[in-house]
Enzyme design. Structure first.
Site, PDB file in Angstrom:
ATOM      1  N   TYR A  17      -5.004   0.909 -18.675  1.00  0.00           N
ATOM      2  CA  TYR A  17      -5.515  -0.347 -19.484  1.00  0.00           C
ATOM      3  C   TYR A  17      -4.678  -0.869 -20.635  1.00  0.00           C
ATOM      4  CZ  TYR A  17     -10.147   0.749 -17.178  1.00  0.00           C
ATOM      5  OH  TYR A  17     -11.012   0.935 -16.612  1.00  0.00           O
TER       6      TYR A  17
ATOM      7  N   GLU B  39     -10.703  10.986 -15.795  1.00  0.00           N
ATOM      8  CA  GLU B  39     -10.180  10.847 -17.137  1.00  0.00           C
ATOM      9  C   GLU B  39     -10.699  12.120 -17.879  1.00  0.00           C
ATOM     10  OE1 GLU B  39     -11.439   7.198 -18.901  1.00  0.00           O
ATOM     11  OE2 GLU B  39     -10.436   6.059 -17.510  1.00  0.00           O
TER      12      GLU B  39
ATOM     13  N   ARG C 201     -14.913   2.236  -5.005  1.00  0.00           N
ATOM     14  CA  ARG C 201     -14.965   3.662  -5.677  1.00  0.00           C
ATOM     15  C   ARG C 201     -16.180   3.716  -6.617  1.00  0.00           C
ATOM     16  NH1 ARG C 201     -12.026   5.406 -11.223  1.00  0.00           N
ATOM     17  NH2 ARG C 201     -12.908   7.327 -11.115  1.00  0.00           N
TER      18      ARG C 201
ATOM     19  N   GLU D 152      -8.397   2.711 -11.635  1.00  0.00           N
ATOM     20  CA  GLU D 152      -8.924   1.533 -12.624  1.00  0.00           C
ATOM     21  C   GLU D 152      -7.984   0.834 -13.384  1.00  0.00           C
ATOM     22  OE1 GLU D 152     -11.647   3.311 -15.509  1.00  0.00           O
ATOM     23  OE2 GLU D 152     -12.360   4.789 -14.392  1.00  0.00           O
TER      24      GLU D 152
ATOM     25  N   ASN E 105      -5.759   5.477 -14.096  1.00  0.00           N
ATOM     26  CA  ASN E 105      -6.286   4.497 -14.826  1.00  0.00           C
ATOM     27  C   ASN E 105      -5.398   4.070 -15.717  1.00  0.00           C
ATOM     28  OD1 ASN E 105      -8.383   5.479 -12.966  1.00  0.00           O
ATOM     29  ND2 ASN E 105      -9.604   6.212 -14.733  1.00  0.00           N
TER      30      ASN E 105
ATOM     31  N   HIS F 155     -17.994  11.835 -13.310  1.00  0.00           N
ATOM     32  CA  HIS F 155     -17.679  10.663 -14.175  1.00  0.00           C
ATOM     33  C   HIS F 155     -18.567  10.821 -15.499  1.00  0.00           C
ATOM     34  CE1 HIS F 155     -15.850   6.513 -14.394  1.00  0.00           C
ATOM     35  NE2 HIS F 155     -16.090   6.506 -15.365  1.00  0.00           N
TER      36      HIS F 155
HETATM   37  O1  IFM Z   1     -15.890   2.102 -18.444  1.00  0.00           O
HETATM   38  C1  IFM Z   1     -14.778   3.126 -18.552  1.00  0.00           C
HETATM   39  C2  IFM Z   1     -14.724   3.799 -17.509  1.00  0.00           C
HETATM   40  O2  IFM Z   1     -15.957   4.575 -17.393  1.00  0.00           O
HETATM   41  C3  IFM Z   1     -13.534   5.148 -17.495  1.00  0.00           C
HETATM   42  N1  IFM Z   1     -12.473   4.334 -17.537  1.00  0.00           N
HETATM   43  C4  IFM Z   1     -12.324   3.190 -18.731  1.00  0.00           C
HETATM   44  C5  IFM Z   1     -13.323   2.211 -18.586  1.00  0.00           C
HETATM   45  C6  IFM Z   1     -13.284   1.176 -19.603  1.00  0.00           C
HETATM   46  O3  IFM Z   1     -13.533   1.822 -20.965  1.00  0.00           O
END
Ligand code: IFM
Length: 453
Positions: free
Chosen positions: A293, A166, A77, A358, A291, A121
């Site tokens: 985290y 995002e 990606r 992500e 995405n 992005h």
């Molecule tokens: O680096 C970023 C990415 O550009 C978008 N999602 C989160 C990642 C980590 O912060």
């Protein structure tokens, strides 16, 4: 034989974004983006760092594709820099910009790698920001024209498209908290921007399908389970409000429900999106990009808090005090949060497919005798891939998983101080050194399974 194996069709991959890796910001006719302006403004990024050179991927892409080949992941990606295609945001097309991505796509396909292309992005052409940026409806039209131009050129070879990465981050970090380009601090602008991003997603999705009927189109949302900091009514109400702002504000209209009523009311004094746009936003998705985290831990806070609507997120110190392990970003490591999120998405929205677009972690890696032994990242990735596996077993239609990121890169306002890559980048020489997590991931991909244990 591992008991945690994945389907043969599962799309393993890694992800990157143009401004974070390309560099070459003045080459081949590229125009400036809002991130060039922002990163060159004193005080905005860590140590004043910019994406001027980044990983120099613009010149080193053959080496990076060779890394991808060695990794053996079936997909990759990356994002297209809008200002390379339209240096002024709209108007005259810069063919040399298109040529770059044309070569990249051909080389990926030659290496047997499926390209997943993100159109936006975060690198809006500065010329469009000068005319009001995403707060202006005209930017929506410019985005659709940009999307059409790219699809006309690459749509014969690219099947998977992600309109936006995002949109919450673009709206809130860029236009409310001012931590990202364009550095605006105004909640009304942020909400307006979120709406324009969603409308542009719907219109671009339609346009992509019209030009490339076999296209699979999605959007990548940053989603998190929202956890109240305590059982108190006020914390639970704050968590409900934040879930509306972060998750449901995007998911509900994308899945045809219009904006969530509670969040609409909460934000009404800032901006009220016209209901008449909701059909456009609800253009059916082929896949939902997720995405993930960390969860969001929320507590009630007086009016005027950083979130502006009576709530705030717990700080890294507060999270540590509660026993959470943190990444170098100060984010709590909670793999179960990914499973919960996926199960919720399936239960409440029934997306046709989900792709984890992500997932990954920053840790302060340094080579020792030429080797980067990033065991913390391996543990993070293994635990999150296991969470994806549990979700699959529970019937969630997850079709792929992309590690953020292939390379250490420009982590926006943090500059080069945070390393997310499975490949280490020496920013003095720009040499690439695959980390231990690269080898670990290669084995997982080759076996299509997590090792037992
Ligand atoms: O680096 C970023 C990415 O550009 C978008 N999602 C989160 C990642 C980590 O912060």
């Amino acid at each position: 034989m591992s008991t945690r194996s994945f389907p043969e069709s599962f799309l393993w991959g890694t992800a990157t974004a143009a401004y974070q890796i390309e560099g070459a910001v003045q080459e081949d006719g590229r125009g400036p983006s809002i991130w060039d302006t922002f990163s060159h403004t004193p005080g905005k990024t860590f140590a004043g760092q910019t994406g001027d050179i980044a990983c120099d991927h613009y010149h080193r892409w053959p080496e990076d594709i060779e890394l991808l080949r060695q990794l053996g992941a079936p997909a990759y990606r990356f994002s297209i820099a809008w200002p390379r295609i339209f240096p002024e945001g709209r108007g005259e097309v810069n063919e040399r910009g298109l040529d770059f991505y044309d070569r990249l796509v051909d080389a990926l396909l030659e290496a047997g790698i499926v390209p997943f292309v993100t159109l936006y992005h975060w690198d809006l052409p500065q010329a469009l920001q000068d005319q009001g940026g995403w707060a202006e409806r005209a930017t929506v039209e410019a985005f659709v024209t940009y999307a059409e131009t790219v699809v006309r050129r690459l749509g014969d070879r690219v099947r998977y498209w992600i309109t936006h990465n995002e949109p919450w981050v673009v709206a809130y970090l860029g236009h409310y908290l001012g931590e990202h380009a364009p550095g605006i601090r105004d909640l009304a602008t942020a909400v307006r921007v979120s709406h324009h991003l969603l409308v542009s997603h719907g219109l671009a999705t339609r346009a992509i399908r019209a030009l490339s009927p076999h296209a699979q189109v999605g959007i990548a949302l940053n989603l998190s389970p929202v956890v109240p900091a305590s059982d108190s009514d006020s914390d639970r109400a704050a968590a409900q409000a934040y879930d509306g702002i972060l998750n449901r504000w995007f998911l509900d209209p994308l899945f045809g429900r219009g904006y969530p009523r509670d969040t609409r009311q909460l934000l009404a004094r800032f901006f009220e999106p016209p209901e008449s746009d909701c059909d456009t936003i609800a253009e059916p998705l082929d896949f939902l990009g997720v995405n993930y985290y960390t969860p969001a831990f929320v507590t009630a806070a007086p009016e005027g808090s950083p979130q502006g609507i009576g709530l705030r997120l717990l700080s890294p110190e507060e999270l540590r005090a509660r026993g959470y392990e943190l990444t170098d970003m100060g984010w709590a490591i909670v793999p179960d949060g990914l499973e919960q999120l996926l199960v919720r998405l399936q239960r409440e929205y029934r997306p046709p497919a989900i792709v984890i677009t992500e997932n990954g972690a920053a840790f302060p890696d340094e080579p020792v005798d030429g080797r980067v032994q990033d065991d913390q990242r391996i543990a993070y990735l293994a635990a999150h891939v296991a969470a994806v596996h549990r979700a699959l077993e529970a019937g969630v239609p997850v079709g792929g998983y992309f590690v953020w990121s292939l390379l250490d890169n420009f982590e926006w306002a943090h500059g080069y101080s945070k390393r997310f890559g499975i490949v280490y980048v020496d920013y003095t020489t720009l040499a690439r050194v695959p980390k231990a997590s690269f080898d670990w991931y290669r084995t997982v991909i080759a076996n299509r399974a997590l090792p037992d244990g």
